[in-house]
Enzyme design. Structure first.
Site, mmCIF file in Angstrom:
data_model
loop_
_atom_site.group_PDB
_atom_site.id
_atom_site.type_symbol
_atom_site.label_atom_id
_atom_site.label_comp_id
_atom_site.label_asym_id
_atom_site.label_seq_id
_atom_site.Cartn_x
_atom_site.Cartn_y
_atom_site.Cartn_z
ATOM 1 N N MET A 61 12.219 23.934 66.267
ATOM 2 C CA MET A 61 12.295 25.199 66.593
ATOM 3 C C MET A 61 13.302 25.710 67.710
ATOM 4 S SD MET A 61 8.302 26.296 66.400
ATOM 5 C CE MET A 61 7.785 25.409 67.906
ATOM 6 N N ASP A 68 1.538 28.307 54.773
ATOM 7 C CA ASP A 68 2.465 28.796 55.481
ATOM 8 C C ASP A 68 3.827 29.100 54.707
ATOM 9 O OD1 ASP A 68 1.104 29.108 57.902
ATOM 10 O OD2 ASP A 68 1.782 27.307 58.941
ATOM 11 N N LYS A 76 5.009 33.300 58.405
ATOM 12 C CA LYS A 76 5.559 33.828 59.752
ATOM 13 C C LYS A 76 7.052 33.732 59.576
ATOM 14 C CE LYS A 76 1.906 33.149 63.191
ATOM 15 N NZ LYS A 76 0.809 32.533 62.259
#
Length: 265
Positions: free
Chosen positions: A189, A52, A74
């Site tokens: 987030m 990641d 991502k």
């Protein structure tokens, strides 16, 4: 690194044609010193590492020179590898007899979609192990000098995703209930949605003067912390140019410790 399609020799005792395996490894919040010994060992044994964006790059030093590293980052608002494609990649390499490490920031099972990847592997008959990582929901605040629990202040903490705002149809969080828990509130987030989240917490009954802080880039040399109240923290973070990744902490614990966090090196 070998080109796509490179593969390992089967491990001793592995029957020809038998599948390899997948190890879901939590890489922690970004400092390679916060990776587990088991995680580093798994990297050293891997034939394929699917990594990641938020993993510590120094951790990849443990990967063998002949192993394949696949970046499936991502990037918020940018290029992104779909989850179905990631699942298929893990299964494909494992069924080809390779030992695969899925390296994920934080902990694989804390908003990391590790459960989805484990299900995809299990359905394909691929053995899966999980090596937990140090989750940013606890370590991010701690690295900035904030304990998520503290005797006499709070007896628990609540971790929620701020990926979508409270009024979004995909939101399943009962923000009024979160506001009334009496626990420290940790939001992951949630940089982009912080204003709406703060409004929902105050609307749910949380005192607008409740201390709040945002910790950005926890565990990295670029780590920053900004402080305010639940009513002001979104503006304070925006004025400071805080961006993802960041952890927001709301509660009296923000002011619990009269110390400066140790510098990150």
């Amino acid at each position: 690194m070998p080109a796509d399609g490179a593969h390992r020799r089967p491990s001793p005792g592995t029957p020809a044609g038998a599948p390899g395996d997948v190890v879901l490894v939590g890489a922690g919040p970004g400092d390679p010193d916060l990776m587990t010994v088991g995680g580093l060992r798994a990297l050293a044994e891997a034939d394929v590492v699917v990594t990641d964006r938020l993993v510590p790059l120094a951790a990849l030093d443990a990967v063998r020179p002949d192993a394949q590293v696949v970046d499936v980052a991502k990037i918020p608002g940018g290029p992104s590898t779909g989850q179905d494609a990631i699942d298929a990649l893990l299964v494909e390499h494992a069924l080809a007899g390779r030992r695969v490490v899925r390296l994920k920031g934080g902990d694989p099972f804390v908003f990391g979609r590790g459960g989805e990847e484990a299900i995809a592997c299990a359905r394909a008959g691929v053995p899966v192990r999980v090596l937990p990582g140090v989750t940013s929901s606890v370590s991010g605040p701690a690295l900035a000098g904030i304990p998520v629990t503290h005797r006499g202040l709070t007896q628990g903490f609540t971790v929620v995703s701020g990926h979508v705002p409270p009024d979004h149809p995909d939101s399943t969080v009962d923000w009024k209930a979160v506001a009334s828990t009496g626990t420290t509130i940790v939001v992951l987030m949630g940089v982009r949605t912080l204003g709406a989240i703060a409004e929902a917490l105050v609307g749910g009954g949380l005192d607008p003067d409740t201390p709040a802080a945002v910790v950005a880039d926890a565990g990295l040399p670029s780590q920053r912390r900004v402080d305010g109240t639940v009513a002001t923290i979104a503006r304070v973070a925006a004025d400071a140019g805080i961006g993802a990744p960041a952890v927001t902490v709301v509660g009296r614990v923000v002011e619990a410790l009269p110390l400066e966090p140790a510098p990150v090196v």
